[in-house]
Design a protein around this motif. Structure first.
Motif: not given
Lengths: 230, 230
Positions: B122-133, B139-142, B174-178
């Motif tokens: 979910v946005q806010g948890f895994a990404h939140e523009f501009p925090n993507c890629y 980040k810091n996970k594999l 790329h589209g999900i994990m990265h």
């Protein structure tokens, strides 16, 4: 195109969404042309996306070790697939054109639509080795992926942060549709509708209606790596 | 690696399958190293793949027009996501490494696993523009995609009928994990296990255990178009 049959597989939760409007525009325009249009509204149907033993009615071919691909193939041959799958397969069988209408989720289709692919396109029905790709069992049909994105056209450009939008079409268009022998029309993409004005969104609907007017004259794309990765 | 945390997201219906064995091998080998391993066994959990209003507890942000992305983002911020999602997010948050174990369905993951991506990240948890890629929130996970195919290595070669297997990894890696900032380790692919001998399948399990022994020394791939389409 009068008499042609179209199946729209539609995956959006909200009828008022742009995806909902794009679906309605397609139903209206294609009906006006004299086509017969069927819609599988996946969320409204509460379509089951999970590939499980429930898809096979009665005994299993091998109850010791469950293999979904083998079991659904066998069940297809003896008419023992679950009713929801038989219904969808009938719609696919009758259709000349399949339109997939959805918002892009994670560089792909929403899980509910992926489940439609996983469960409906059973071996024996849609393909049966060596009948795949150009000799897939659904040859003589057309497919068109129509979707909205969160990211902008610039992000999905070659060299953009998300890469050429064509990169992500490979699994859907080549890996699924072409594998089943279906010819693929150019995708219809509405970029980032959430970030544009109401007027721009209306233009997107008009453009879709416009394209549909001459859709039957379109040539399929050349569904090979060159189209995607050139 | 002692003390490292691993989440295995696993999607196969049959414990006796090769996917089931690959999952068990990973649990055993990583536990032996002193890692703490959690498994999300999606079919056993009857994990819900559909992205619906049920994922938000209580009132909606905008009940006039349902927007799944906006609603889950808002619900995340106020702690109003459904319990199954909160559970999965906790597991992801704690993990140093995510392993996705599945059979390839239609050039992608099975719908039940796609639903995990659609609903958990979910946005806010895994990404939140501009925090993507590279600056995604995870980040810091594999992450590592480990899967079996129906097609052979030759079919998935560059120039083969199904194209380079890397082409279909783009949306997932790329589209999900990265996109979420997760660094991606090289995929682990067992080609066409159904068409090889029992002995070869055992070798596949040994090779996986072997790779896991030195996994923590591996460098992530360079997750850019060059890796996929060069």
């Amino acid at each position: 195109p009068a008499g042609r049959k179209v199946l729209i597989v539609y995956a959006h939760q909200e009828p008022k969404s742009l995806n909902g409007s794009l679906k309605r525009v397609a139903v209206e325009e294609l009906s006006k042309q004299g086509c017969s249009v069927t819609v599988s509204d996946l969320y409204a149907m509460q379509f089951e996306p999970r590939a499980t033993r429930n898809d096979i009615v009665g005994c299993l071919h091998n109850s010791e070790e469950f293999d979904y691909g083998v079991e659904t193939w066998e069940a297809y041959k003896r008419g023992a697939l679950s009713n929801d799958l038989i219904e969808e397969q009938k719609k696919v069988q009758e259709a000349d054109l399949l339109i997939f209408q959805f918002p892009l989720y994670w560089f792909s289709m929403p899980a509910i639509m992926k489940g439609w692919m996983d469960r409906v396109l059973v071996q024996g029905f849609a393909h049966e080795f060596p009948n795949c790709y150009d000799s897939g069992l659904l040859k003589n049909k057309l497919a068109l992926f129509s979707f909205t994105t969160g990211g902008s056209r610039e992000m999905y450009a070659k060299g953009g942060i998300s890469g050429d939008i064509r990169y992500l079409l490979w699994p859907m268009q080549h890996g699924i549709m072409h594998f089943c022998g279906v010819k693929v029309l150019a995708p219809h993409i509405c970029f980032a509708p959430e970030y544009v004005s109401e007027e721009k969104r209306k233009e997107m609907l008009v453009a879709w209606a416009q394209r549909l007017k001459t859709l039957w004259k379109e040539e399929p794309i050349n569904c090979s790596p060159e189209w995607y990765f050139k």
